[in-house]
Scaffold this active site. Structure first.
Site, PDB file in Angstrom:
ATOM      1  N   LYS A   1     -34.973  19.452  14.482  1.00 42.46           N
ATOM      2  CA  LYS A   1     -33.543  19.430  14.819  1.00 42.46           C
ATOM      3  C   LYS A   1     -33.428  19.347  16.326  1.00 42.46           C
ATOM      4  O   LYS A   1     -34.166  20.037  17.027  1.00 42.46           O
ATOM      5  CB  LYS A   1     -32.878  20.708  14.309  1.00 42.46           C
ATOM      6  CG  LYS A   1     -31.379  20.726  14.487  1.00 42.46           C
ATOM      7  CD  LYS A   1     -30.852  22.112  14.825  1.00 42.46           C
ATOM      8  CE  LYS A   1     -31.247  22.547  16.225  1.00 42.46           C
ATOM      9  NZ  LYS A   1     -30.667  23.804  16.675  1.00 42.46           N
TER      10      LYS A   1
ATOM     11  N   ARG B   1      -2.215   7.674 -11.233  1.00 42.22           N
ATOM     12  CA  ARG B   1      -3.251   7.656 -12.271  1.00 42.22           C
ATOM     13  C   ARG B   1      -4.635   8.059 -11.764  1.00 42.22           C
ATOM     14  O   ARG B   1      -5.534   8.331 -12.537  1.00 42.22           O
ATOM     15  CB  ARG B   1      -3.313   6.253 -12.908  1.00 42.22           C
ATOM     16  CG  ARG B   1      -2.132   5.955 -13.796  1.00 42.22           C
ATOM     17  CD  ARG B   1      -2.035   4.494 -14.155  1.00 42.22           C
ATOM     18  NE  ARG B   1      -1.468   3.695 -13.077  1.00 42.22           N
ATOM     19  CZ  ARG B   1      -1.318   2.359 -13.118  1.00 42.22           C
ATOM     20  NH1 ARG B   1      -1.722   1.691 -14.180  1.00 42.22           N
ATOM     21  NH2 ARG B   1      -0.794   1.713 -12.100  1.00 42.22           N
TER      22      ARG B   1
ATOM     23  N   TYR C   1     -33.896  30.663  18.061  1.00 41.73           N
ATOM     24  CA  TYR C   1     -32.609  31.337  17.898  1.00 41.73           C
ATOM     25  C   TYR C   1     -32.797  32.831  18.055  1.00 41.73           C
ATOM     26  O   TYR C   1     -33.661  33.427  17.407  1.00 41.73           O
ATOM     27  CB  TYR C   1     -32.080  30.999  16.487  1.00 41.73           C
ATOM     28  CG  TYR C   1     -30.697  31.488  16.188  1.00 41.73           C
ATOM     29  CD1 TYR C   1     -29.648  31.241  17.060  1.00 41.73           C
ATOM     30  CD2 TYR C   1     -30.430  32.181  15.008  1.00 41.73           C
ATOM     31  CE1 TYR C   1     -28.373  31.671  16.771  1.00 41.73           C
ATOM     32  CE2 TYR C   1     -29.153  32.616  14.702  1.00 41.73           C
ATOM     33  CZ  TYR C   1     -28.119  32.360  15.601  1.00 41.73           C
ATOM     34  OH  TYR C   1     -26.858  32.786  15.295  1.00 41.73           O
TER      35      TYR C   1
ATOM     36  N   ALA D   1       0.820  -1.216   0.000  1.00 41.53           N
ATOM     37  CA  ALA D   1       0.000   0.000   0.000  1.00 41.53           C
ATOM     38  C   ALA D   1       0.849   1.260   0.000  1.00 41.53           C
ATOM     39  O   ALA D   1       0.454   2.286   0.539  1.00 41.53           O
ATOM     40  CB  ALA D   1      -0.913  -0.013   1.229  1.00 41.53           C
TER      41      ALA D   1
ATOM     42  N   GLY E   1       9.522  -0.527  -6.340  1.00 42.15           N
ATOM     43  CA  GLY E   1       8.894  -1.683  -6.978  1.00 42.15           C
ATOM     44  C   GLY E   1       8.297  -2.653  -5.967  1.00 42.15           C
ATOM     45  O   GLY E   1       8.597  -2.597  -4.773  1.00 42.15           O
TER      46      GLY E   1
ATOM     47  N   ASN F   1      -6.857   1.642 -10.478  1.00 35.10           N
ATOM     48  CA  ASN F   1      -5.746   2.531 -10.805  1.00 35.10           C
ATOM     49  C   ASN F   1      -6.221   3.928 -11.165  1.00 35.10           C
ATOM     50  O   ASN F   1      -5.462   4.881 -11.100  1.00 35.10           O
ATOM     51  CB  ASN F   1      -4.932   1.974 -11.976  1.00 35.10           C
ATOM     52  CG  ASN F   1      -4.274   0.648 -11.609  1.00 35.10           C
ATOM     53  OD1 ASN F   1      -3.690   0.518 -10.546  1.00 35.10           O
ATOM     54  ND2 ASN F   1      -4.424  -0.342 -12.461  1.00 35.10           N
TER      55      ASN F   1
HETATM   56  C1  UD1 Z   1       1.502  -5.363 -10.752  1.00 29.75           C
HETATM   57  C2  UD1 Z   1       2.249  -6.591 -11.289  1.00 29.75           C
HETATM   58  C3  UD1 Z   1       1.603  -7.068 -12.570  1.00 29.75           C
HETATM   59  C4  UD1 Z   1       0.144  -7.384 -12.317  1.00 29.75           C
HETATM   60  C5  UD1 Z   1      -0.557  -6.170 -11.703  1.00 29.75           C
HETATM   61  C6  UD1 Z   1      -1.961  -6.562 -11.274  1.00 29.75           C
HETATM   62  C7  UD1 Z   1       4.594  -6.266 -10.647  1.00 29.75           C
HETATM   63  C8  UD1 Z   1       5.959  -5.958 -11.118  1.00 29.75           C
HETATM   64  N1  UD1 Z   1       3.626  -6.241 -11.540  1.00 29.75           N
HETATM   65  O1  UD1 Z   1       1.639  -4.322 -11.697  1.00 29.75           O
HETATM   66  O2  UD1 Z   1       2.251  -8.241 -13.040  1.00 29.75           O
HETATM   67  O3  UD1 Z   1      -0.481  -7.773 -13.527  1.00 29.75           O
HETATM   68  O4  UD1 Z   1       0.129  -5.717 -10.531  1.00 29.75           O
HETATM   69  O5  UD1 Z   1      -2.689  -5.444 -10.883  1.00 29.75           O
HETATM   70  O6  UD1 Z   1       4.426  -6.529  -9.477  1.00 29.75           O
HETATM   71  N2  UD1 Z   1       3.551  -0.911  -4.436  1.00 29.75           N
HETATM   72  C9  UD1 Z   1       4.285  -0.664  -3.299  1.00 29.75           C
HETATM   73  N3  UD1 Z   1       5.589  -0.295  -3.436  1.00 29.75           N
HETATM   74  C10 UD1 Z   1       6.181  -0.161  -4.635  1.00 29.75           C
HETATM   75  C11 UD1 Z   1       5.421  -0.425  -5.795  1.00 29.75           C
HETATM   76  C12 UD1 Z   1       4.109  -0.792  -5.665  1.00 29.75           C
HETATM   77  O7  UD1 Z   1       3.779  -0.778  -2.192  1.00 29.75           O
HETATM   78  O8  UD1 Z   1       7.393   0.167  -4.664  1.00 29.75           O
HETATM   79  C13 UD1 Z   1       2.142  -1.315  -4.291  1.00 29.75           C
HETATM   80  C14 UD1 Z   1       1.176  -0.332  -4.911  1.00 29.75           C
HETATM   81  O9  UD1 Z   1       0.757   0.626  -3.963  1.00 29.75           O
HETATM   82  C15 UD1 Z   1       0.023  -1.236  -5.324  1.00 29.75           C
HETATM   83  C16 UD1 Z   1       0.701  -2.566  -5.612  1.00 29.75           C
HETATM   84  O10 UD1 Z   1       1.968  -2.518  -4.990  1.00 29.75           O
HETATM   85  O11 UD1 Z   1      -0.912  -1.426  -4.280  1.00 29.75           O
HETATM   86  C17 UD1 Z   1       0.872  -2.843  -7.097  1.00 29.75           C
HETATM   87  O12 UD1 Z   1       1.654  -1.827  -7.677  1.00 29.75           O
HETATM   88  P1  UD1 Z   1       1.310  -1.221  -9.102  1.00 29.75           P
HETATM   89  O13 UD1 Z   1       2.297  -0.163  -9.399  1.00 29.75           O
HETATM   90  O14 UD1 Z   1      -0.126  -0.881  -9.169  1.00 29.75           O
HETATM   91  O15 UD1 Z   1       1.655  -2.498 -10.018  1.00 29.75           O
HETATM   92  P2  UD1 Z   1       1.139  -2.775 -11.462  1.00 29.75           P
HETATM   93  O16 UD1 Z   1       1.880  -1.944 -12.431  1.00 29.75           O
HETATM   94  O17 UD1 Z   1      -0.331  -2.699 -11.470  1.00 29.75           O
HETATM   95 CA    CA Z   2      -2.144  -1.922  -9.934  1.00 35.94          CA
END
Ligand code: UD1
Ligand code: CA
Length: 464
Positions: A355, A17, A391, A11, A85, A231
């Protein structure tokens, strides 16, 4: 090694987006926040879970919301300062909580997938245990696979190829990664430090823990909608629609009748007992509670209000922070505001506003009135066009009327003022002094009647 599961909810992301300031986990959906549905789905799963969040963007707000919303539960929070990531997020989690290595399984869920049900978790769990896989991910066939990681099957195992990294051929694959995984923790331990960021996004991908030559499996699910990821605001609206539909179906199956259910909006925390009927365009918000055999007619809006058994809320009434007890009748077109309590068998009719008011049993305020900061005793009848002048420009004052009294039409009570029991107030009175029990009070000009004088006032148009 303990037979427990680390549930790790990712999270930390910014949710760019969405184009709004709210952090994604806190996006509103059916009167709650997105992340609440994830927590509830996990709770219903019923296994021994440790609930962990990786937080980053607006983390104070996310943490304080969760602690407030689920005050009975225990959560761990790992702070991912820079979002490098999904794989990095999991690294941050294990660095902060090394004891988590002791739990046999690790379930990874994204905070932006509110529709995943406990049945999905259960099936992943059974697949992993029954087949002794090292890791499973939930996949599905996407109508529009764009943006998802594609499942690229091998002889054993599979790779997940992200949109940005996929070849033209791989982009044609329609089976995609939902972002939900269950691992043996030992598998994560073995490979987590090998992750690199040699990809188009320059991120550490969690999906690289799943490889073609490993004992891992993509479990394909039929219901695409369960995995909807939010998203942007279009997907938020889609998710909310599904949540709303699930909520209404649950209520209908439990005996709540809805006429044209598509037009009815019911937030997730609302409770309704069987035998009640909701007409079209009813909207129920917040902690509203409706007892059995209640009828709510078309277009009513109820916010944080409680309705007792057998009561009827007639069309287009608006209730906020109000309690209506048993067998009362409200509206049509009544407005009951914060702090109103309507007791058993009361009648509050059209164009009545209340009220901070307590009506005891059997009170009738049938038409066109404002009753504010007032208490009215049992069985008292208030005529049409009654106003509490509560009032004075600076402060609010109280009007108290006893039981079994009668207030004629078009009366005003200049508060503070007290009327006793079994009192009678003549129509058209402006009352500014207390009236004791049993008294008759009248406060208006005497009528003057002059015979044969009407012609002086009646105007007739000239005939052409
Ligand atoms: C990710 C998956 C993808 C999958 C998709 C499904 C990876 C590399 N890819 O992509 O294969 O199809 O979800 O919806 O995992 N988050 C963190 N820290 C970070 C990055 C992300 O906590 O550094 C959390 C985001 O808040 C989110 C979740 O991880 O809740 C997924 O991240 P997001 O960037 O939405 O991944 P996708 O590009 O959707
Ligand atoms: Ca996502």
């Amino acid at each position: 090694m303990l037979d427990r599961i680390n549930a790790v909810i990712l999270a930390a992301g910014k949710g760019t987006r969405l184009k709004i300031d709210t952090a994604k986990p806190l996006c509103p959906a059916l009167g709650k926040c997105l992340v609440d549905y994830v927590v509830e789905g996990l709770t219903r799963f019923g296994q021994d879970l440790d609930l962990n969040f990786v937080v980053g963007h607006q983390r104070e707000l996310v943490e304080s919301h969760l602690l407030r919303q689920f005050s009975q539960m225990k959560f761990n929070f790992a702070h991912q300062q820079e979002q490098l990531g999904t794989g990095h997020a999991v690294q941050v989690f294990f660095e902060k909580f090394p004891l988590a290595w002791e739990n046999k399984y690790t379930l990874i869920v994204c905070a932006d997938t509110p529709l995943i049900t406990s049945e999905v978790y259960q099936r992943l769990y059974e697949e992993l245990i029954d087949n002794n896989y090292d890791a499973v991910c939930a996949s599905f066939i996407a109508q529009r696979p764009f943006g998802y990681g594609r499942i690229n099957h091998g002889e054993v195992g599979f790779d997940i190829v992200e949109e940005k990294d996929a070849s033209q051929e791989q982009r044609k694959i329609t089976e995609v990664n939902s972002g939900l995984y269950l691992f043996k923790t030992s598998h994560i331990k073995k490979y987590l430090n090998d992750l690199d960021d040699n990809n188009q996004s320059g991120e550490f991908y969690l999906t690289d823990l799943l490889k073609k030559d490993l004992n891992v499996k993509a479990i394909k699910f039929e219901q695409e909608i369960d995995f909807l990821g939010v998203n942007n605001l279009v997907q938020l609206e889609m998710a909310e629609k599904v949540l709303a539909q699930r909520k209404k179906e649950k209520l209908m199956l439990a005996g709540v009748r809805m006429i044209n259910a598509d037009s009815i909006y019911i937030e997730d925390q609302v409770e309704i007992e069987p035998g009640s009927v909701l007409h079209p365009n009813v909207q129920l918000f917040g902690h509203t509670k409706i007892a059995a055999e209640v009828e709510i007619e078309a277009g009513c809006i109820l916010k944080n209000s409680v309705i007792g058994a057998g009561s009827q809320i007639k069309a287009y009434s608006y209730l906020e922070g109000t309690q209506v007890r048993k067998n009362a009748s409200i509206g049509p077109m009544a407005r009951l505001r914060e702090g109103t309590i309507i007791s058993d068998n009361c009648r509050v009719g059209n164009f009545v506003e209340t009220k901070k008011t307590l009506l005891h049993d059997g009170v009738k305020v049938s038409h066109l009135s404002y009753v504010g900061d007032a208490e009215i005793g049992e069985n008292t009848n208030i005529g049409c066009g009654f106003i509490t002048c509560n009032y004075d420009g600076a402060n609010k004052h109280k009007t108290t009327i006893g039981k079994d009294s009668f207030v004629g039409s078009d009366c005003q009570m200049i508060a503070p003022v007290e009327i006793g029991d079994e009192a009678y107030i003549g129509s058209g009175s402006t009352i500014n002094k207390n009236v004791p029990s049993g008294a008759f009070a009248i406060a208006r000009q005497r009528q003057v009647t002059k015979e044969n004088m009407a012609h002086k006032f009646i105007k007739k148009k000239d005939k052409i």
